[in-house]
Design a protein around this motif. Structure first.
Motif, PDB file in Angstrom:
ATOM      1  N   ASP A  38      12.986   3.669 -17.251  1.00  0.00           N
ATOM      2  CA  ASP A  38      12.508   4.970 -17.658  1.00  0.00           C
ATOM      3  C   ASP A  38      13.637   5.730 -18.344  1.00  0.00           C
ATOM      4  N   VAL A  39      13.295   6.874 -18.902  1.00  0.00           N
ATOM      5  CA  VAL A  39      14.262   7.734 -19.580  1.00  0.00           C
ATOM      6  C   VAL A  39      14.428   8.998 -18.751  1.00  0.00           C
ATOM      7  N   LEU A  40      15.674   9.317 -18.390  1.00  0.00           N
ATOM      8  CA  LEU A  40      15.976  10.582 -17.731  1.00  0.00           C
ATOM      9  C   LEU A  40      16.203  11.618 -18.831  1.00  0.00           C
ATOM     10  N   PRO A  41      15.382  12.675 -18.892  1.00  0.00           N
ATOM     11  CA  PRO A  41      15.366  13.548 -20.072  1.00  0.00           C
ATOM     12  C   PRO A  41      16.606  14.405 -20.253  1.00  0.00           C
ATOM     13  N   GLY A  42      17.312  14.726 -19.166  1.00  0.00           N
ATOM     14  CA  GLY A  42      18.591  15.400 -19.293  1.00  0.00           C
ATOM     15  C   GLY A  42      18.518  16.833 -19.761  1.00  0.00           C
ATOM     16  N   TRP A  43      19.439  17.192 -20.679  1.00  0.00           N
ATOM     17  CA  TRP A  43      19.577  18.594 -21.065  1.00  0.00           C
ATOM     18  C   TRP A  43      20.101  18.721 -22.497  1.00  0.00           C
ATOM     19  N   ARG A  44      19.857  19.885 -23.075  1.00  0.00           N
ATOM     20  CA  ARG A  44      20.370  20.226 -24.398  1.00  0.00           C
ATOM     21  C   ARG A  44      21.583  21.149 -24.206  1.00  0.00           C
ATOM     22  N   GLY A  45      22.725  20.759 -24.758  1.00  0.00           N
ATOM     23  CA  GLY A  45      23.936  21.543 -24.597  1.00  0.00           C
ATOM     24  C   GLY A  45      24.025  22.684 -25.589  1.00  0.00           C
ATOM     25  N   PRO A  46      24.959  23.616 -25.354  1.00  0.00           N
ATOM     26  CA  PRO A  46      25.129  24.749 -26.280  1.00  0.00           C
ATOM     27  C   PRO A  46      25.563  24.325 -27.674  1.00  0.00           C
ATOM     28  N   ASP A  47      26.138  23.109 -27.790  1.00  0.00           N
ATOM     29  CA  ASP A  47      26.540  22.606 -29.107  1.00  0.00           C
ATOM     30  C   ASP A  47      25.392  21.947 -29.854  1.00  0.00           C
ATOM     31  N   GLY A  48      24.188  21.959 -29.246  1.00  0.00           N
ATOM     32  CA  GLY A  48      23.017  21.361 -29.879  1.00  0.00           C
ATOM     33  C   GLY A  48      22.812  19.900 -29.548  1.00  0.00           C
ATOM     34  N   GLN A  49      23.805  19.262 -28.928  1.00  0.00           N
ATOM     35  CA  GLN A  49      23.668  17.858 -28.544  1.00  0.00           C
ATOM     36  C   GLN A  49      22.774  17.740 -27.312  1.00  0.00           C
ATOM     37  N   HIS A  50      21.997  16.654 -27.269  1.00  0.00           N
ATOM     38  CA  HIS A  50      21.117  16.405 -26.123  1.00  0.00           C
ATOM     39  C   HIS A  50      21.671  15.221 -25.330  1.00  0.00           C
ATOM     40  N   VAL A  51      21.850  15.422 -24.033  1.00  0.00           N
ATOM     41  CA  VAL A  51      22.334  14.356 -23.158  1.00  0.00           C
ATOM     42  C   VAL A  51      21.165  13.856 -22.312  1.00  0.00           C
ATOM     43  N   ALA A  52      20.849  12.586 -22.447  1.00  0.00           N
ATOM     44  CA  ALA A  52      19.782  11.942 -21.681  1.00  0.00           C
ATOM     45  C   ALA A  52      20.322  10.609 -21.171  1.00  0.00           C
ATOM     46  N   GLY A  88      21.718  10.679 -34.670  1.00  0.00           N
ATOM     47  CA  GLY A  88      22.643   9.671 -34.153  1.00  0.00           C
ATOM     48  C   GLY A  88      22.594   9.586 -32.643  1.00  0.00           C
ATOM     49  N   VAL A  89      23.051   8.431 -32.110  1.00  0.00           N
ATOM     50  CA  VAL A  89      23.074   8.190 -30.663  1.00  0.00           C
ATOM     51  C   VAL A  89      24.423   7.580 -30.297  1.00  0.00           C
ATOM     52  N   THR A  90      25.033   8.104 -29.246  1.00  0.00           N
ATOM     53  CA  THR A  90      26.259   7.522 -28.694  1.00  0.00           C
ATOM     54  C   THR A  90      25.996   7.157 -27.246  1.00  0.00           C
ATOM     55  N   PHE A  91      26.264   5.894 -26.888  1.00  0.00           N
ATOM     56  CA  PHE A  91      26.060   5.427 -25.517  1.00  0.00           C
ATOM     57  C   PHE A  91      27.362   5.539 -24.732  1.00  0.00           C
ATOM     58  N   HIS A  92      27.244   5.847 -23.439  1.00  0.00           N
ATOM     59  CA  HIS A  92      28.401   5.994 -22.557  1.00  0.00           C
ATOM     60  C   HIS A  92      28.239   4.993 -21.399  1.00  0.00           C
ATOM     61  N   TRP A  93      28.849   3.806 -21.549  1.00  0.00           N
ATOM     62  CA  TRP A  93      28.640   2.733 -20.580  1.00  0.00           C
ATOM     63  C   TRP A  93      29.475   2.962 -19.319  1.00  0.00           C
ATOM     64  N   VAL A 114      22.291   3.321 -14.974  1.00  0.00           N
ATOM     65  CA  VAL A 114      21.973   4.575 -15.648  1.00  0.00           C
ATOM     66  C   VAL A 114      22.924   4.657 -16.838  1.00  0.00           C
ATOM     67  N   LEU A 115      22.361   4.555 -18.042  1.00  0.00           N
ATOM     68  CA  LEU A 115      23.156   4.520 -19.270  1.00  0.00           C
ATOM     69  C   LEU A 115      23.011   5.848 -20.005  1.00  0.00           C
ATOM     70  N   PRO A 116      23.984   6.764 -19.842  1.00  0.00           N
ATOM     71  CA  PRO A 116      23.895   8.049 -20.542  1.00  0.00           C
ATOM     72  C   PRO A 116      24.000   7.865 -22.049  1.00  0.00           C
ATOM     73  N   MET A 117      23.362   8.761 -22.772  1.00  0.00           N
ATOM     74  CA  MET A 117      23.440   8.738 -24.226  1.00  0.00           C
ATOM     75  C   MET A 117      23.437  10.166 -24.751  1.00  0.00           C
ATOM     76  N   THR A 118      24.307  10.403 -25.717  1.00  0.00           N
ATOM     77  CA  THR A 118      24.357  11.691 -26.395  1.00  0.00           C
ATOM     78  C   THR A 118      23.569  11.572 -27.692  1.00  0.00           C
ATOM     79  N   LEU A 119      22.547  12.412 -27.837  1.00  0.00           N
ATOM     80  CA  LEU A 119      21.654  12.381 -28.982  1.00  0.00           C
ATOM     81  C   LEU A 119      21.946  13.589 -29.873  1.00  0.00           C
ATOM     82  N   THR A 120      22.159  13.324 -31.142  1.00  0.00           N
ATOM     83  CA  THR A 120      22.403  14.399 -32.099  1.00  0.00           C
ATOM     84  C   THR A 120      21.129  14.655 -32.894  1.00  0.00           C
ATOM     85  N   PRO A 121      20.524  15.827 -32.739  1.00  0.00           N
ATOM     86  CA  PRO A 121      19.294  16.109 -33.500  1.00  0.00           C
ATOM     87  C   PRO A 121      19.608  16.482 -34.941  1.00  0.00           C
TER      88      PRO A 121
END
Length: 275
Positions: A38-52, A88-93, A114-121
């Motif tokens: 599944d996908v953990l939806p996470g949060w949108r940071g003040p810099d506009g990046q989304h962490v899921a 763009g997507v950056t994975f944090h292993w 649990v593989l975090p990823m930073t999503l740039t909208p």
């Protein structure tokens, strides 16, 4: 949040279905009995990046693999080509485990990844429609390559628990600076079907039974570890790099990535110099 997930499994080596969980059955296990994604939806940071985060939960005795899975592992493959509002997507292993079985070494995760990823909208403040394909391998006594189709909309607000993602982010490898790296030197020499790289890493010991994983910028290059040892205080590993062409090739040392693993710790080293 709407999530659509379809799992498909292909089975390798049906003759080796001898695991205890399969005793008395001629049928392979159902994918949903082995892995839940599944996908953990996470949060949108003040810099506009989304962490899921992508969460992979495994049945007892099963494991899945790291981005560089070792001698017999199946590397994961992820793409989000069908996504909308995604630049763009950056994975944090997280630091993986090292497994030994039948004389072979593999690198991955048991129980859960649990593989975090930073999503740039593309457009800050708008939802991200995450659409894509995940291919992964899961193994017990039998290995199953699986394909998953993921479809989820991530709103531009906090919509789920942060704890699991934050814990996974804390499980990242140390940086070279944090680990006290003094120098990383790579000597390169041609071999008949590629290159041999001798890496000398001058830094404090990470733990017992240190393992060094060498990666190139091109994931199609096959990397084989020949040996790893501590020599005069430096961690020395020898690896052979074999491209699909089966010939020596030009290598930029700054593109090499070395990860040192031991005792649940990891150190991420980017690039090396010539001697």
């Amino acid at each position: 949040m709407n999530l659509r997930l379809a799992l498909r499994a292909a089975f390798l080596g049906l003759a080796v279905f001898s695991a205890p969980a399969l005793a008395g059955s001629n049928n392979p296990p159902a994918p949903e009995d082995v892995v839940k994604i599944d996908v953990l939806p996470g949060w949108r940071g003040p810099d506009g990046q989304h962490v899921a985060a992508l969460r992979i939960q495994l049945a007892d005795g099963w494991k899945t693999y790291w981005r560089a899975p070792g001698q017999a592992g199946i590397p994961p493959s992820l793409n989000w080509r069908g996504s909308d509002n995604l630049a763009g997507v950056t994975f944090h292993w997280p630091v993986p485990e090292v497994f030994y079985s039948s004389g072979m070494r593999t690198i991955g995760y048991s129980h859960e990844l649990v593989l975090p990823m930073t999503l740039t909208p593309k457009t800050h403040g708008d939802p991200i429609s995450l659409e894509g394909e995940l291919a992964l391998g899961v193994c017990q006594e039998v290995c199953m390559p699986m394909d998953a189709t993921i479809s989820v909309v991530l709103p531009s607000r906090d919509v789920g628990p942060k704890g699991p993602i934050k814990r996974a982010l804390r499980q990242r490898p140390d940086t070279a600076s944090e680990a006290g790296l003094r120098r990383a030197v790579c000597d390169v020499e041609p071999i008949s079907d590629g290159l041999r790289v001798i890496v000398k890493i001058d830094m404090p010991r990470v733990g017992g039974d240190e393992v060094v994983v060498v990666e190139t910028a091109d994931p199609s290059v096959w990397v084989s570890e020949v040996s790893t040892s501590r020599v005069a205080g430096a961690l020395t590993t020898i690896a052979e790099l074999v491209p699909s062409s089966g010939k020596p090739f030009l290598l930029n040392r700054s593109d090499l990535r070395m990860t040192v693993l031991a005792d649940g710790r990891g150190v991420d080293i980017r690039g090396c110099t010539g001697s």
